[in-house]
Each structure stands twice: as structure tokens, then as C-alpha cells.
Design an enzyme around this catalytic site. Structure first.
Site, PDB file in Angstrom:
ATOM      1  N   SER A   1      -1.448   6.363   3.011  1.00  0.00           N
ATOM      2  CA  SER A   1      -0.727   6.669   1.767  1.00  0.00           C
ATOM      3  C   SER A   1      -0.087   5.427   1.143  1.00  0.00           C
ATOM      4  O   SER A   1       0.129   4.417   1.822  1.00  0.00           O
ATOM      5  CB  SER A   1       0.364   7.698   2.041  1.00  0.00           C
TER       6      SER A   1
HETATM    7  C1  LIG Z   1      -2.901  11.294   3.232  1.00  0.00           C
HETATM    8  S1  LIG Z   1      -3.576  11.431   4.803  1.00  0.00           S
HETATM    9  C2  LIG Z   1      -2.261  11.024   5.874  1.00  0.00           C
HETATM   10  C3  LIG Z   1      -1.722   9.638   5.689  1.00  0.00           C
HETATM   11  C4  LIG Z   1      -0.926   9.126   6.849  1.00  0.00           C
HETATM   12  N1  LIG Z   1       0.234   9.934   7.170  1.00  0.00           N
HETATM   13  C5  LIG Z   1      -0.515   7.675   6.718  1.00  0.00           C
HETATM   14  O1  LIG Z   1       0.031   7.170   7.699  1.00  0.00           O
HETATM   15  O2  LIG Z   1      -0.718   7.030   5.695  1.00  0.00           O
HETATM   16  C6  LIG Z   1      -3.665  13.191   4.998  1.00  0.00           C
HETATM   17  C7  LIG Z   1      -4.182  13.652   6.347  1.00  0.00           C
HETATM   18  O3  LIG Z   1      -3.890  15.038   6.492  1.00  0.00           O
HETATM   19  C8  LIG Z   1      -4.862  15.568   7.359  1.00  0.00           C
HETATM   20  N2  LIG Z   1      -4.830  17.023   7.310  1.00  0.00           N
HETATM   21  C9  LIG Z   1      -5.311  17.862   6.360  1.00  0.00           C
HETATM   22  N3  LIG Z   1      -5.104  19.142   6.727  1.00  0.00           N
HETATM   23  C10 LIG Z   1      -4.469  19.116   7.923  1.00  0.00           C
HETATM   24  C11 LIG Z   1      -4.002  20.124   8.819  1.00  0.00           C
HETATM   25  N4  LIG Z   1      -4.144  21.422   8.557  1.00  0.00           N
HETATM   26  N5  LIG Z   1      -3.410  19.721   9.955  1.00  0.00           N
HETATM   27  C12 LIG Z   1      -3.259  18.414  10.265  1.00  0.00           C
HETATM   28  N6  LIG Z   1      -3.709  17.426   9.460  1.00  0.00           N
HETATM   29  C13 LIG Z   1      -4.296  17.766   8.312  1.00  0.00           C
HETATM   30  C14 LIG Z   1      -6.151  14.947   6.849  1.00  0.00           C
HETATM   31  O4  LIG Z   1      -7.168  15.000   7.835  1.00  0.00           O
HETATM   32  C15 LIG Z   1      -5.697  13.533   6.527  1.00  0.00           C
HETATM   33  O5  LIG Z   1      -5.977  12.639   7.565  1.00  0.00           O
END
Ligand SMILES: C[S@@+](CC[C@H](N)C(=O)[O-])C[C@H]1O[C@@H](n2cnc3c(N)ncnc32)[C@H](O)[C@@H]1O
Length: 417
Positions: A78
Site C-alpha cells: 500500500s
Molecule cells: C492492499 S494488500 C495488503 C497490503 C499490505 N498490508 C502492505 O503491507 O502493504 C490487500 C491484501 O488483502 C488480501 N485479502 C483479500 N481478502 C482477504 C481476506 N478475506 N482475508 C485475508 N486477506 C485478504 C489480499 O490477498 C491482498 O494481499
């Protein structure tokens, strides 16, 4: 990492931190010293191997995984300004136990800095590739005290509960019961939440037994949550010509007569103008949320750039402009904007209607914008509370209730009945 030196990295990181500090000061929410220090310490390049340092330290999200068929972003590291905002809203303290839903490594490392050696960081992701990648990146940096797991965030992570803070870094539509069960009373949940199609990063305090109240609401954008909490809105097209599509995003909105509204779009538009004026770069997010609160038959109109070029529609924003469906179900109106005819420095909101009662619908939308301008433009954000889904109507706080699977979200604007 390519063509990098430690000195380059440190200088670029310092510049990025200055940029984040300036961004936050600009919106009147200064960055806390603790988050500033964490941003200064975590080397972002460790979580974006292979990327030029200049891109690593640009204040933007970097997509790390896409859907092979549709090209939609599934995971990213992000943008620092967004992460910093969420960490600040969470008010993470040394010793806290924090759950991050949606992993990547970078944010987990920042949280590790904030909680210190006495704290605990758990970072979960639904995608094993993301966890494997985060593991690899984290182990190269010394932030190996982060507990990573492949789990659907819908279920939280009972093994390491309770948590003092939960930070969700994917766009959610609801607050699952597990988060309430696993967060201490008085704990905070920071979550990008869809509210009738609009996304706001809500900072929610858990007041106990599945009740939440919003302490802050900020603009943000995130990849959608998938898994058990995934939720898709209806999106009928009123024009489906390739490159000129016009759609209605109907989230928590009405059932519509698509054929009647498709016919309406082919009819001559009518325009009504409000007296609501804005500066060119003025944010309209508060007005959007107000309209989403007060309009029952609420929709967001979306348009391909080709549809605007072909003059099929003139929305204020192609990705989702406030709209309402008229009571006859065969007409609709959406918000538009023009440069004010007499004032060079101001833009004027109006509404464009289509269909048999298109003019009445456009006038109604203008009247609501007018009401926002008079009563709420300079007022506070709405109170947002969430209560368990089985809460009966007569026990809801006043306001507009938006029903979700686990919760009922209630928005109340001070001054509204
Ligand atoms: C924007 S990214 C996360 C960025 C991260 N926190 C960072 O350090 O920059 C969003 C993440 O949410 C995960 N995601 C989506 N649905 C999810 C769920 N139901 N449970 C856990 N993770 C999920 C996706 O696989 C993705 O890797």
C-alpha cells in the site's frame, strides 16, 4: 534491488517521510512522531525487490499480484500516506497485540516497530502466495517476530486473540462477528469500508458485544476483500456499447427496472441547476456520503470515458457519481457540474434527469444538494455506529440504517431528524 546504495535509500526514505508529513499536515491531521519514526526506519525496498529505488520511495501503492484473466489488482504494497494514516488512526502503542488482515510485509514491519519487543504482530492473508512473499521479505530485514498465516480474514485469527488493534488492508463491506469477538472492549478496528458503494476508512472503537462507533472516517481506496466476506453489488448497464458503457452501481440500493432505465437514457436529458458552488479542487466526499444517507433509491452512475466523449452522460466523476432512481422506476437523475456562468473561480452543481419524470428527479437531487449546503457543508461528519445484525429497528440509534450480513450500520447527521 537495482543500482542502489544505502545512502540513496536513506535519502529517498527521508524525502518520502517529509512528503507524508506534508500530506498529513495539508489535511489537518498531523503525522504522529511514533509513525514518522517507524516510516523512517523500515526499508521499503526490502518489500519491493527488483523495483528501482525511485519507485520504491514514491508515495504510491505498488501492485504485487494481478488476476491473470482480468488484470484486476489482487495484492499490493500500500501507499505510505495511506498506511501512515491507518497506523495513526489505530493509535498503536508499545506492547499492543495487533492483527493485520491483508498482508504484504511492509505494514507488518511498521507495526512491529510501533509495538516493540513487548508487543505482538499477526499478519494474515487469504492468498498463500502473498504470505510466502511476505515471509521471504520479512526474513531478509530482521523483522522476523511477525506471525504470518494463510487465513480468510472473515474468521480473524482466534489462535492469537485477543487483539488490542485490528487493521484491515483490503476493502470490506461488513464487520464480521469474529473481529468483535477477538478485539478487546475499547480496542480499535481500522477498516476501509464500503457504504452504499462509497469507500471510507473507518476507525471504529469496539464498545462491546458487537457494538462499534466510528471515531474517524477518511477517504481511501483498497483492493476488495475476497473469501467469505466478499460482496458484489448489482451493476446493470444502461448502455453496454463497448468503450461507451454507462452503468448504475447499486450497493445496498433498490431493485431497478433496467429496461425502463435503459429506455430513459435514450431520451433527451433535462438539466436543473442548484445554487451549490465549489472551488475546482474542492473535495465533495462529504456531500456524496450525505446524499447516500438521505436518498432511498440510491445509485452511483459509472461511465466509460467514451460515453462522456459521446455526450451520453456528463457525470461529476466517471467512477461513481451520486444518482437517484425516481419513484416511477422509469426515470433517474445524476449529479453534474459546470463552470459557473458568472464566476470564473467557481463550479456549480446541477443534476441531469432522464425519463418521463427526469426533471422532477433532477430537481429533487438539486434540492438535496442545497440542503447539504445549508445544513451540513460546514458541519461535522456523520455519526456512524454499527450494531449486530439481529438488532431490532426499535433499538437502533436514529439515522439511516444500512443492513449488512453481520451488522447494521447507522449513519446520523447532526441536525437531521
Ligand atoms: C492492499 S494488500 C495488503 C497490503 C499490505 N498490508 C502492505 O503491507 O502493504 C490487500 C491484501 O488483502 C488480501 N485479502 C483479500 N481478502 C482477504 C481476506 N478475506 N482475508 C485475508 N486477506 C485478504 C489480499 O490477498 C491482498 O494481499
Amino acid at each position: 534491488m537495482t543500482s542502489t546504495t544505502t545512502a540513496d535509500s536513506t535519502a529517498l526514505r527521508e524525502a518520502l517521510v517529509r512528503e507524508v508529513v506534508a500530506n498529513r499536515a495539508h489535511v489537518g491531521a498531523p503525522l504522529s512522531p511514533a509513525v514518522e519514526k517507524a516510516l523512517s526506519q523500515v526499508p521499503r525496498e526490502a518489500f519491493l525487490p527488483g523495483l528501482e529505488l525511485s519507485e520504491v520511495y514514491a508515495d504510491q501503492a505498488v501492485v504485487t499480484k494481478r488476476d491473470a484473466e482480468r488484470g484486476v489488482a489482487l495484492s499490493s504494497v500500500s501507499a505510505p500516506t495511506v498506511i501512515a494514516l491507518m497506523l495513526d488512526r489505530a493509535e498503536i502503542r508499545p506492547g499492543h497485540r495487533v492483527l493485520e488482515v491483508g498482508s504484504g510485509g511492509y505494514n507488518a514491519a511498521l507495526i512491529r516497530e510501533l509495538v516493540g519487543l513487548d508487543g505482538q504482530v499477526t499478519s494474515i492473508d487469504i492468498d498463500p502466495d502473498v504470505i510466502e512473499r511476505a515471509q521471504r521479505c520479512l526474513s531478509g530485514t530482521g523483522y522476523d517476530g511477525v506471525h504470518l498465516a494463510v487465513v480468510d480474514g472473515e474468521h480473524g485469527f482466534a489462535d492469537r486473540a485477543p487483539f488490542d488493534r485490528i487493521i484491515v488492508t483490503a476493502g470490506a463491506w461488513d464487520v464480521p462477528s469474529a473481529w468483535a469477538e477477538q478485539l478487546v472492549a475499547g480496542g480499535r478496528l481500522v477498516v476501509p469500508m464500503r457504504i452504499r458503494g462509497l469507500t471510507r476508512c473507518l476507525t471504529l472503537e469496539h464498545t462491546g458485544e458487537g457494538h462499534w462507533c466510528a471515531l474517524a472516517q477518511d477517504m481511501c481506496g483498497f483492493v476488495r476483500i475476497t473469501g467469505a466476506g466478499e460482496h458484489w453489488e448489482d451493476m446493470p448497464y444502461l448502455n453496454d456499447t463497448d468503450g461507451q458503457r454507462v452503468g448504475l452501481r447499486l450497493e445496498d440500493g433498490p431493485d431497478v427496472d433496467t429496461e425502463a432505465l435503459r429506455a430513459a437514457l435514450t431520451q433527451e436529458p433535462v438539466t436543473a441547476w442548484s445554487q451549490v458552488l465549489v472551488a475546482y479542487d474542492e473535495a465533495t466526499d462529504a456531500q456524496d456520503l450525505w446524499l447516500a444517507t438521505v436518498i432511498d433509491a440510491w445509485a452511483l452512475l459509472t461511465a466509460d470515458p467514451g460515453a462522456v466523449k459521446a455526450k451520453l452522460v456528463k457525470p461529476t466523476w466517471n467512477h461513481g457519481t451520486p444518482a437517484l432512481i425516481a419513484p416511477d422506476s422509469a426515470s433517474f437523475a445524476y449529479r453534474t457540474l459546470r463552470r459557473h456562468p458568472d464566476r470564473e473561480d467557481r463550479w456549480q452543481f446541477g443534476a441531469i434527469g432522464h425519463g418521463p419524470s427526469g426533471l422532477a428527479a433532477a430537481e429533487r437531487l438539486c434540492a438535496l444538494m442545497q440542503e447539504w449546503d445549508r445544513d451540513h457543508r460546514n458541519g461535522p461528519d456523520p455519526d456512524i455506529t454499527l450494531v449486530p445484525a439481529d438488532t431490532p429497528d426499535d433499538q437502533l440509534p436514529p439515522g439511516r440504517a444500512v443492513n449488512k450480513r453481520h451488522t447494521r450500520m447507522v449513519l446520523h447527521w447532526t441536525g437531521t431528524p
